[in-house]
Motif scaffolding. Sequence first.
Motif, short mmCIF file in Angstrom:
data_model
loop_
_atom_site.label_atom_id
_atom_site.label_comp_id
_atom_site.label_asym_id
_atom_site.label_seq_id
_atom_site.Cartn_x
_atom_site.Cartn_y
_atom_site.Cartn_z
N PRO A 33 -20.51 6.13 0.04
CA PRO A 33 -21.41 6.59 1.11
C PRO A 33 -21.03 7.98 1.62
CG PRO A 33 -19.94 4.86 1.90
CD PRO A 33 -19.78 4.90 0.42
N ARG A 34 -19.76 8.31 1.54
CA ARG A 34 -19.30 9.63 1.94
C ARG A 34 -17.94 9.87 1.31
NH1 ARG A 34 -15.31 9.95 5.49
NH2 ARG A 34 -15.88 12.07 6.05
N ILE A 35 -17.56 11.14 1.18
CA ILE A 35 -16.21 11.48 0.72
C ILE A 35 -15.70 12.61 1.59
CG2 ILE A 35 -16.66 10.79 -1.67
CD1 ILE A 35 -16.81 13.80 -2.37
N ASP A 36 -14.41 12.80 1.59
CA ASP A 36 -13.82 13.90 2.33
C ASP A 36 -14.00 15.20 1.55
OD1 ASP A 36 -12.88 12.24 4.36
OD2 ASP A 36 -11.01 11.82 3.26
N PRO A 37 -14.05 16.33 2.23
CA PRO A 37 -14.10 17.62 1.53
C PRO A 37 -12.90 17.77 0.60
CG PRO A 37 -14.54 17.90 3.87
CD PRO A 37 -14.06 16.49 3.70
N THR A 115 -22.21 17.72 -2.15
CA THR A 115 -22.45 18.15 -3.53
C THR A 115 -21.53 17.41 -4.49
OG1 THR A 115 -23.27 20.33 -2.91
CG2 THR A 115 -22.32 20.12 -5.11
N LEU A 116 -20.26 17.29 -4.14
CA LEU A 116 -19.32 16.56 -4.98
C LEU A 116 -19.70 15.08 -5.06
CD1 LEU A 116 -15.95 18.13 -3.79
CD2 LEU A 116 -17.26 18.72 -5.83
N ARG A 117 -20.04 14.50 -3.93
CA ARG A 117 -20.39 13.07 -3.90
C ARG A 117 -21.54 12.76 -4.84
NH1 ARG A 117 -23.73 9.22 -1.65
NH2 ARG A 117 -25.19 10.87 -1.04
N ARG A 118 -22.55 13.62 -4.86
CA ARG A 118 -23.73 13.37 -5.67
C ARG A 118 -23.43 13.43 -7.16
NH1 ARG A 118 -27.81 17.31 -2.27
NH2 ARG A 118 -28.24 15.87 -0.54
N ALA A 119 -22.35 14.07 -7.55
CA ALA A 119 -22.02 14.21 -8.97
C ALA A 119 -20.99 13.20 -9.44
CB ALA A 119 -21.50 15.63 -9.23
N MET A 120 -20.57 12.27 -8.58
CA MET A 120 -19.44 11.42 -8.93
C MET A 120 -19.78 10.27 -9.88
SD MET A 120 -17.15 11.35 -5.44
CE MET A 120 -15.93 10.24 -6.15
N CYS A 121 -21.04 10.04 -10.19
CA CYS A 121 -21.37 9.09 -11.25
C CYS A 121 -21.33 9.76 -12.62
CB CYS A 121 -22.74 8.46 -11.01
SG CYS A 121 -22.70 7.16 -9.76
N LEU A 128 -11.42 16.31 -9.61
CA LEU A 128 -11.72 16.90 -10.91
C LEU A 128 -12.97 17.76 -10.83
CD1 LEU A 128 -11.19 17.27 -13.91
CD2 LEU A 128 -12.39 15.10 -14.33
N LEU A 129 -13.99 17.31 -10.11
CA LEU A 129 -15.20 18.12 -9.96
C LEU A 129 -14.87 19.48 -9.34
CD1 LEU A 129 -17.62 15.35 -8.69
CD2 LEU A 129 -18.00 16.73 -10.74
N PRO A 142 -24.12 30.37 -10.43
CA PRO A 142 -23.94 31.00 -9.12
C PRO A 142 -23.48 30.06 -8.03
CG PRO A 142 -26.27 30.67 -9.59
CD PRO A 142 -25.53 30.31 -10.84
N THR A 143 -23.72 28.75 -8.18
CA THR A 143 -23.37 27.78 -7.15
C THR A 143 -22.81 26.52 -7.81
OG1 THR A 143 -25.54 26.69 -7.16
CG2 THR A 143 -25.25 28.60 -5.67
N PRO A 144 -22.04 25.72 -7.07
CA PRO A 144 -21.60 24.43 -7.61
C PRO A 144 -22.77 23.54 -8.03
CG PRO A 144 -20.40 24.94 -5.60
CD PRO A 144 -21.49 25.95 -5.71
#
Length: 237
Positions: A33-37, A115-121, A128-129, A142-144
């Motif tokens: 549901p959420r992750i830390d920065p 942004t990182l959370r959405r890519a974790m699947c 690592l991301l 230009p962007t993550p």
Amino acid sequence: MKPLLAALALPLAALALPVAALAAEAPACRLPPRIDPEPLPAPDGPRRTGPMIGTTLALSWSPQFCRNHTGDAIGGTQCDGSLGHFGFVLHGLWADGLPGQWPQWCPATVPSAETLRRAMCMTPSARLLAHEWAKHGACMAPTPEAYFAQGARRMAALHLPDMDSLARRRVLTAGDLRRAFISRNPGLTPQSIRISASPGGWLQEVQLCADQADRPKTCDGLGLDDGSLLRIWQRKR
């Protein structure tokens, strides 16, 4: 176990990425549901901004990684089962350059936790991301968000072989695995597939080399040759 690329409908919709090609490959993945920065890592090598002449799509075989790291800090969310149980995952999309001069560690912004959370699947580790974006992605996009979108599109276009069937073979070679990838993806060539394994012959990673138009090109070194014996670790059910 069917290989788990990702259940990317939610994260890819948020990033405006194609998802249809993933539907047949991906069982459910449960995004947190959420992750830390996640801060950017310290560079582990020099900054290089030379010309990019292609890419390498690096696919890690997660069961083998988690065989060694379940329950420790390195395995983290990839191996603790909180997101799902993975087959191939995206280690990273890397810029290729002239020998010894591949671009890396370009100036990078810090990706948001969302942004990182959405890519974790796709890559089930926020650390690592962040590392892959900082070391490779900032030289390519230009962007993550744009960098992770590139990796997701490449994954969506790839059809994975039946790893269960390959793992059950009494004798398996690296050439067999290459042919299995080419059978599902006829545009690939044997020279565009680099395979790495542990000293005991257990599959660790498959890397697919492409030119700047995403057409297969010969890798700089192929890792295991076709005749090398290979074993594939499967997650215990």
